[in-house]
Design a protein around this motif. Structure first.
Motif, short mmCIF file in Angstrom:
data_model
loop_
_atom_site.label_atom_id
_atom_site.label_comp_id
_atom_site.label_asym_id
_atom_site.label_seq_id
_atom_site.Cartn_x
_atom_site.Cartn_y
_atom_site.Cartn_z
N ILE A 92 -20.37 4.18 -3.32
CA ILE A 92 -19.05 3.84 -3.86
C ILE A 92 -19.02 2.36 -4.22
N GLU A 93 -18.81 2.11 -5.48
CA GLU A 93 -18.74 0.72 -5.90
C GLU A 93 -17.30 0.26 -5.80
N ALA A 94 -17.05 -0.66 -4.91
CA ALA A 94 -15.70 -1.18 -4.78
C ALA A 94 -15.79 -2.68 -4.65
N ASP A 95 -15.45 -3.38 -5.71
CA ASP A 95 -15.52 -4.83 -5.64
C ASP A 95 -14.13 -5.45 -5.61
N VAL A 96 -13.15 -4.62 -5.27
CA VAL A 96 -11.80 -5.16 -5.18
C VAL A 96 -11.70 -5.98 -3.90
N LYS A 97 -11.26 -7.19 -4.03
CA LYS A 97 -11.09 -8.02 -2.82
C LYS A 97 -9.73 -7.71 -2.23
N ASN A 98 -9.76 -7.18 -1.03
CA ASN A 98 -8.49 -6.90 -0.38
C ASN A 98 -8.00 -8.16 0.31
N THR A 99 -6.72 -8.45 0.10
CA THR A 99 -6.19 -9.68 0.69
C THR A 99 -5.96 -9.50 2.19
N TYR A 100 -5.90 -8.26 2.60
CA TYR A 100 -5.62 -8.00 4.00
C TYR A 100 -6.86 -7.44 4.67
N GLY A 101 -7.38 -8.16 5.68
CA GLY A 101 -8.63 -7.74 6.31
C GLY A 101 -8.44 -6.96 7.59
N GLY A 102 -7.20 -6.83 8.05
CA GLY A 102 -6.94 -6.21 9.35
C GLY A 102 -7.07 -4.70 9.32
N GLN A 103 -6.79 -4.12 10.46
CA GLN A 103 -6.86 -2.67 10.59
C GLN A 103 -5.67 -2.02 9.88
N ILE A 104 -5.93 -0.97 9.14
CA ILE A 104 -4.84 -0.26 8.47
C ILE A 104 -4.75 1.14 9.06
N ASP A 105 -3.54 1.57 9.34
CA ASP A 105 -3.37 2.92 9.87
C ASP A 105 -3.24 3.90 8.73
N TYR A 106 -3.61 5.14 9.00
CA TYR A 106 -3.49 6.15 7.98
C TYR A 106 -2.54 7.24 8.43
N ASP A 107 -1.63 7.59 7.54
CA ASP A 107 -0.64 8.61 7.89
C ASP A 107 -0.83 9.82 7.01
N PRO A 108 -0.85 11.03 7.50
CA PRO A 108 -0.80 11.38 8.92
C PRO A 108 -2.13 11.14 9.64
N SER A 109 -3.26 11.20 8.94
CA SER A 109 -4.53 10.92 9.60
C SER A 109 -5.52 10.52 8.51
N CYS A 116 9.75 9.93 4.09
CA CYS A 116 9.45 8.75 4.87
C CYS A 116 9.98 7.53 4.14
N MET A 117 10.70 6.67 4.85
CA MET A 117 11.26 5.49 4.20
C MET A 117 10.50 4.24 4.63
N ILE A 118 10.19 3.42 3.67
CA ILE A 118 9.46 2.18 3.96
C ILE A 118 10.38 1.01 3.65
N MET A 119 10.51 0.12 4.64
CA MET A 119 11.31 -1.09 4.42
C MET A 119 10.41 -2.30 4.59
N ALA A 120 11.00 -3.46 4.41
CA ALA A 120 10.23 -4.69 4.55
C ALA A 120 9.66 -4.80 5.97
N GLU A 121 8.59 -5.54 6.12
CA GLU A 121 7.93 -5.77 7.42
C GLU A 121 7.36 -4.49 8.03
N HIS A 122 7.03 -3.54 7.21
CA HIS A 122 6.44 -2.31 7.74
C HIS A 122 5.02 -2.59 8.20
N ASP A 150 1.49 -8.30 2.42
CA ASP A 150 2.02 -9.07 1.29
C ASP A 150 2.68 -8.20 0.22
N GLU A 151 2.24 -6.97 0.09
CA GLU A 151 2.85 -6.12 -0.93
C GLU A 151 2.60 -4.65 -0.60
N THR A 152 3.33 -3.82 -1.28
CA THR A 152 3.16 -2.37 -1.13
C THR A 152 2.77 -1.81 -2.48
N ILE A 153 1.70 -1.03 -2.50
CA ILE A 153 1.26 -0.47 -3.77
C ILE A 153 1.25 1.05 -3.66
#
Lengths: 296, 138
Positions: free
Chosen positions: A192-209, B32-38, B73-76
């Motif tokens: 997978i070629e992904a060269d998008v620089k993500n500004t956020y490096g932290g952990q991201i949760d996924y909903d529902p999984s 599901c509702m998303i508000m600021a500071e989510h 910083d933003e929601t996409i």
């Protein structure tokens, strides 16, 4: 030496060709711009799809998806994307030869062609074409990409093949494009070629999984891959044709220059000869007259 | 109310760009509702309604399957199709609905069933968004 009328004829025919190549160049330029515009909009979208998919694969170890499992054989399907028309320099032959070379290394392979030229190429090599799409390359749409993906997944699901490659021409700039081969299935993180620089490096949760998000992402990723390949190919095709046609136009101009020089020279020659004839005739006539006068 | 920057992207265009107060999406598990500071999160969405609240105005739109990425910083939001009610073609949606229902009755394979169910879901959502708008006008 060539005849004046013959040269005139040649000039006329080259002028006609010149006009055609010039028009084709302009048309290709416009079409190329349109493809690039389309690419700009879609790349923002599909780059993010790729990035998110890669992110999930990197962080979650226990995700399973039927399109990520390795199958043990190497029956390979090739999706080869070339143009519908020729007259585009080496564009078609470059991508088709790459496909052909790689095919020789796999004993069992299937060929899916997109574009008339691709089909014609494999027919001439006596390679049977298993599936063909002809109208997708002229102006690719998402609808085309979805249809192609659905047909390929049908074949893949019925366990006819173990790997799927896409061979297309990637466009780097208007003058630089190279044929490339990208693995489509099974999906692997390293492919997978992904060269998008993500500004956020932290952990991201996924909903529902992560798994559920993955189920949504995978079809989009595949459609995106095919759509991107189609757009890159169409932009490259138009760019190659534009270059080829601009070269042809320049050539025609050069030939026209030498021909008109030749034509002028011949015409001047003819005039000089005519004048010479005329004046020598007159001279002779005058001589005759003076001779006659002298006699009488 | 706090605001955050929202961008909605489809493969064809950028559908929405700007500061909003909240958005409401249809995820796999429900609305599901998303508000600021989510909290940073990625949601998978199914075809359904999308509500955008900006400057106190709440607008409804149709959003096909896709995903929403919430970052600090933003929601996409990414989706293959997002449409305002006025851009929805009722006749096409109605036809799609009938086609999907017809296909569902035949039901040849599991994969086809899933595809048709999704198509039906899209058609329903489009029609619903359109009808909401009409009610609002009266």
């Amino acid at each position: 030496m060539a005849d004046v009328t013959e040269i005139k004829h040649r000039i006329r025919s080259i002028q006609d060709t010149h006009q055609i190549t010039k028009a084709m160049e302009l048309v290709s330029t416009a079409k190329m711009r349109k493809s690039i515009q389309k690419h700009k909009y879609s790349s923002a979208y599909f780059d993010s799809v790729r990035y998110t998919l890669k992110d999930i694969l990197r962080h979650s170890t226990d995700v399973r998806h039927k399109y990520m499992e390795h199958r043990k054989d190497n029956r390979t399907a090739y999706i080869v994307i070339a143009g519908d028309k020729g007259l585009a320099g080496a564009y078609n032959s470059n991508v088709l030869n790459l496909a052909w070379e790689h095919m020789q290394t796999r004993p069992v392979h299937y060929v899916v062609t997109i574009g008339q030229m691709a089909r014609a190429f494999f027919e001439s090599k006596h390679q049977s074409v298993d599936l063909e799409f002809t109208h997708a390359v002229a102006s690719p749409t998402l609808h085309d990409a979805r249809g192609i993906m659905r047909d390929i997944l049908d074949l893949y699901d019925s366990n006819l093949m173990d790997e799927v490659y896409v061979i297309f021409t990637r466009m780097h700039s208007t003058s630089v494009h190279e044929p490339v081969m990208v693995k489509l299935l099974p999906i692997e993180e390293k492919d997978i070629e992904a060269d998008v620089k993500n500004t956020y490096g932290g952990q991201i949760d996924y909903d529902p999984s992560p798994k559920e998000v993955l189920n949504v992402l995978v079809p989009q990723y595949l459609v995106g891959m095919i759509y991107t390949a189609l757009i890159h190919s169409s932009a490259s095709e138009h760019a190659s044709r534009m270059l080829a046609m601009s070269n042809a136009t320049k050539n025609a101009e050069k030939i026209l220059d030498t021909l008109s020089l030749e034509f002028n020279r011949l015409r001047q020659n003819a005039i000089t000869t005519d004048l010479l004839d005329l004046s020598s005739g007159r001279f002779a006539a005058a001589n005759k007259q003076t001779e006659g006068n002298a006699r009488t | 109310m706090g605001k955050f920057y929202l961008e909605i992207i489809t493969p064809e265009k950028t559908f929405y760009k700007g500061e909003v107060e909240s958005i409401q999406i249809t995820t796999l598990d429900g609305t599901c509702m998303i508000m600021a500071e989510h909290q940073p999160m990625v949601f998978a969405t199914v075809p359904g309604s999308l509500y955008i609240t900006a400057d106190g105005q709440r607008r409804e739109a149709f959003m096909s399957e896709g995903f929403v990425e919430v970052r600090p910083d933003e929601t996409i939001a990414f989706s293959e199709a997002v449409e305002w009610p006025e851009d929805i073609n009722v006749r096409r949606a109605q036809e799609a609905k009938e086609r999907a229902e017809e296909q569902l009755r035949r039901n040849r394979s599991a994969a086809e069933y899933r595809l048709n169910r999704l198509a039906l879901q899209r058609a329903f959502a489009r029609l619903q968004v359109k009808s909401h708008k009409n009610i609002g006008n009266f």
